[in-house]
Design a protein around this motif. Sequence first.
Motif, mmCIF file in Angstrom:
data_model
loop_
_atom_site.group_PDB
_atom_site.id
_atom_site.type_symbol
_atom_site.label_atom_id
_atom_site.label_comp_id
_atom_site.label_asym_id
_atom_site.label_seq_id
_atom_site.Cartn_x
_atom_site.Cartn_y
_atom_site.Cartn_z
ATOM 1 N N ALA A 78 -11.007 18.412 1.978
ATOM 2 C CA ALA A 78 -9.614 18.181 1.591
ATOM 3 C C ALA A 78 -8.849 17.480 2.709
ATOM 4 O O ALA A 78 -8.098 16.523 2.447
ATOM 5 C CB ALA A 78 -8.944 19.500 1.229
ATOM 6 N N VAL A 79 -9.040 17.926 3.942
ATOM 7 C CA VAL A 79 -8.367 17.292 5.080
ATOM 8 C C VAL A 79 -8.819 15.840 5.213
ATOM 9 O O VAL A 79 -8.000 14.938 5.421
ATOM 10 C CB VAL A 79 -8.639 18.075 6.389
ATOM 11 N N PHE A 80 -10.123 15.590 5.066
ATOM 12 C CA PHE A 80 -10.629 14.220 5.156
ATOM 13 C C PHE A 80 -10.033 13.351 4.053
ATOM 14 O O PHE A 80 -9.639 12.204 4.308
ATOM 15 C CB PHE A 80 -12.157 14.189 5.071
ATOM 16 N N MET A 81 -9.961 13.876 2.836
ATOM 17 C CA MET A 81 -9.431 13.088 1.722
ATOM 18 C C MET A 81 -7.957 12.747 1.942
ATOM 19 O O MET A 81 -7.527 11.625 1.658
ATOM 20 C CB MET A 81 -9.623 13.834 0.403
ATOM 21 N N VAL A 82 -7.180 13.690 2.463
ATOM 22 C CA VAL A 82 -5.766 13.424 2.748
ATOM 23 C C VAL A 82 -5.654 12.380 3.855
ATOM 24 O O VAL A 82 -4.863 11.435 3.763
ATOM 25 C CB VAL A 82 -5.023 14.725 3.124
ATOM 26 N N TRP A 83 -6.476 12.523 4.893
ATOM 27 C CA TRP A 83 -6.454 11.549 5.994
ATOM 28 C C TRP A 83 -6.819 10.162 5.479
ATOM 29 O O TRP A 83 -6.141 9.177 5.780
ATOM 30 C CB TRP A 83 -7.433 11.976 7.096
ATOM 31 N N TYR A 84 -7.888 10.073 4.679
ATOM 32 C CA TYR A 84 -8.353 8.797 4.154
ATOM 33 C C TYR A 84 -7.289 8.160 3.264
ATOM 34 O O TYR A 84 -7.007 6.969 3.370
ATOM 35 C CB TYR A 84 -9.658 8.995 3.380
ATOM 36 N N ALA A 85 -6.691 8.943 2.380
ATOM 37 C CA ALA A 85 -5.661 8.419 1.482
ATOM 38 C C ALA A 85 -4.455 7.923 2.273
ATOM 39 O O ALA A 85 -3.886 6.872 1.961
ATOM 40 C CB ALA A 85 -5.238 9.490 0.482
ATOM 41 N N ASN A 86 -4.068 8.658 3.307
ATOM 42 C CA ASN A 86 -2.944 8.252 4.143
ATOM 43 C C ASN A 86 -3.265 6.972 4.907
ATOM 44 O O ASN A 86 -2.436 6.079 5.025
ATOM 45 C CB ASN A 86 -2.568 9.376 5.095
ATOM 46 N N LYS A 87 -4.471 6.904 5.413
ATOM 47 C CA LYS A 87 -4.876 5.762 6.235
ATOM 48 C C LYS A 87 -5.006 4.477 5.404
ATOM 49 O O LYS A 87 -4.776 3.383 5.905
ATOM 50 C CB LYS A 87 -6.215 6.093 6.914
ATOM 51 N N THR A 88 -5.370 4.609 4.146
ATOM 52 C CA THR A 88 -5.645 3.430 3.314
ATOM 53 C C THR A 88 -4.668 3.285 2.150
ATOM 54 O O THR A 88 -4.974 2.589 1.184
ATOM 55 C CB THR A 88 -7.081 3.509 2.765
ATOM 56 N N GLN A 89 -3.487 3.887 2.217
ATOM 57 C CA GLN A 89 -2.562 3.876 1.079
ATOM 58 C C GLN A 89 -2.105 2.481 0.677
ATOM 59 O O GLN A 89 -1.772 2.241 -0.478
ATOM 60 C CB GLN A 89 -1.372 4.773 1.358
ATOM 61 N N GLU A 90 -2.085 1.546 1.597
ATOM 62 C CA GLU A 90 -1.668 0.181 1.262
ATOM 63 C C GLU A 90 -2.725 -0.573 0.462
ATOM 64 O O GLU A 90 -2.454 -1.633 -0.072
ATOM 65 C CB GLU A 90 -1.344 -0.594 2.536
ATOM 66 N N CYS A 91 -3.918 -0.029 0.369
ATOM 67 C CA CYS A 91 -5.035 -0.722 -0.273
ATOM 68 C C CYS A 91 -5.197 -0.363 -1.746
ATOM 69 O O CYS A 91 -6.133 -0.808 -2.391
ATOM 70 C CB CYS A 91 -6.343 -0.397 0.449
ATOM 71 N N TYR A 92 -4.313 0.428 -2.310
ATOM 72 C CA TYR A 92 -4.548 0.959 -3.647
ATOM 73 C C TYR A 92 -4.136 0.036 -4.785
ATOM 74 O O TYR A 92 -4.213 0.418 -5.924
ATOM 75 C CB TYR A 92 -3.867 2.320 -3.805
ATOM 76 N N GLN A 93 -3.684 -1.180 -4.485
ATOM 77 C CA GLN A 93 -3.354 -2.113 -5.552
ATOM 78 C C GLN A 93 -4.047 -3.457 -5.326
ATOM 79 O O GLN A 93 -3.417 -4.501 -5.387
ATOM 80 C CB GLN A 93 -1.849 -2.296 -5.635
ATOM 81 N N TYR A 100 -10.184 -4.600 -1.935
ATOM 82 C CA TYR A 100 -10.006 -3.185 -1.588
ATOM 83 C C TYR A 100 -10.878 -2.822 -0.389
ATOM 84 O O TYR A 100 -10.408 -2.222 0.578
ATOM 85 C CB TYR A 100 -10.340 -2.297 -2.783
ATOM 86 N N ALA A 101 -12.153 -3.196 -0.449
ATOM 87 C CA ALA A 101 -13.079 -2.877 0.641
ATOM 88 C C ALA A 101 -12.629 -3.527 1.946
ATOM 89 O O ALA A 101 -12.691 -2.901 3.009
ATOM 90 C CB ALA A 101 -14.489 -3.327 0.271
ATOM 91 N N GLN A 102 -12.168 -4.761 1.867
ATOM 92 C CA GLN A 102 -11.700 -5.460 3.068
ATOM 93 C C GLN A 102 -10.454 -4.776 3.634
ATOM 94 O O GLN A 102 -10.335 -4.577 4.849
ATOM 95 C CB GLN A 102 -11.413 -6.919 2.735
ATOM 96 N N CYS A 103 -9.534 -4.394 2.773
ATOM 97 C CA CYS A 103 -8.314 -3.711 3.208
ATOM 98 C C CYS A 103 -8.643 -2.375 3.867
ATOM 99 O O CYS A 103 -8.111 -2.037 4.925
ATOM 100 C CB CYS A 103 -7.389 -3.510 2.015
ATOM 101 N N VAL A 104 -9.531 -1.602 3.254
ATOM 102 C CA VAL A 104 -9.931 -0.315 3.820
ATOM 103 C C VAL A 104 -10.562 -0.505 5.186
ATOM 104 O O VAL A 104 -10.267 0.202 6.142
ATOM 105 C CB VAL A 104 -10.889 0.425 2.854
ATOM 106 N N ARG A 105 -11.459 -1.472 5.299
ATOM 107 C CA ARG A 105 -12.113 -1.755 6.577
ATOM 108 C C ARG A 105 -11.078 -2.075 7.652
ATOM 109 O O ARG A 105 -11.153 -1.577 8.779
ATOM 110 C CB ARG A 105 -13.088 -2.918 6.399
ATOM 111 N N GLN A 106 -10.089 -2.874 7.310
ATOM 112 C CA GLN A 106 -9.050 -3.243 8.266
ATOM 113 C C GLN A 106 -8.251 -2.023 8.710
ATOM 114 O O GLN A 106 -7.957 -1.854 9.882
ATOM 115 C CB GLN A 106 -8.112 -4.293 7.675
ATOM 116 N N HIS A 107 -7.879 -1.179 7.762
ATOM 117 C CA HIS A 107 -7.067 -0.001 8.095
ATOM 118 C C HIS A 107 -7.861 1.032 8.898
ATOM 119 O O HIS A 107 -7.308 1.686 9.774
ATOM 120 C CB HIS A 107 -6.493 0.624 6.831
ATOM 121 N N LEU A 108 -9.117 1.191 8.590
ATOM 122 C CA LEU A 108 -9.919 2.174 9.327
ATOM 123 C C LEU A 108 -10.269 1.689 10.727
ATOM 124 O O LEU A 108 -10.461 2.487 11.628
ATOM 125 C CB LEU A 108 -11.187 2.521 8.541
#
Length: 111
Positions: A78-93, A100-108
């Motif tokens: 649950a903590v990981f999922m919240v962290w991941y969602a917070n870290k990649t929230q700009e990538c959801y559209q 999406y994959a490129q955006c996630v990679r950049q944010h992480l």
Amino acid sequence: MAPGLTAPKNGLATAAMALGVIGLLTSVVFIGGPLAVIGLILGIAALMTAKRTGVGRGKAITALVTSSLAIVVSGLVAVFMVWYANKTQECYQPDSFHQYAQCVRQHLNGN
């Protein structure tokens, strides 16, 4: 043991152990957390019954250990999922999975 007699059983310990093991196996998909809480409660009750009757102590301890581990794993997921969602929230559209994959990679990576 005489024919026709059965060994005493602790059904509560068996149920608690089953819930603990199932909870641990399913803890990464959040189902395990609630099952493990029930398994932990039943495991405590089974351990008290085992002290009184002398039957099912091993299963009750197994239930306590597996249920506790399942609760910890579910919490970490649950903590990981919240962290991941917070870290990649700009990538959801994104317009495509590649974007999406490129955006996630950049944010992480912190870019």
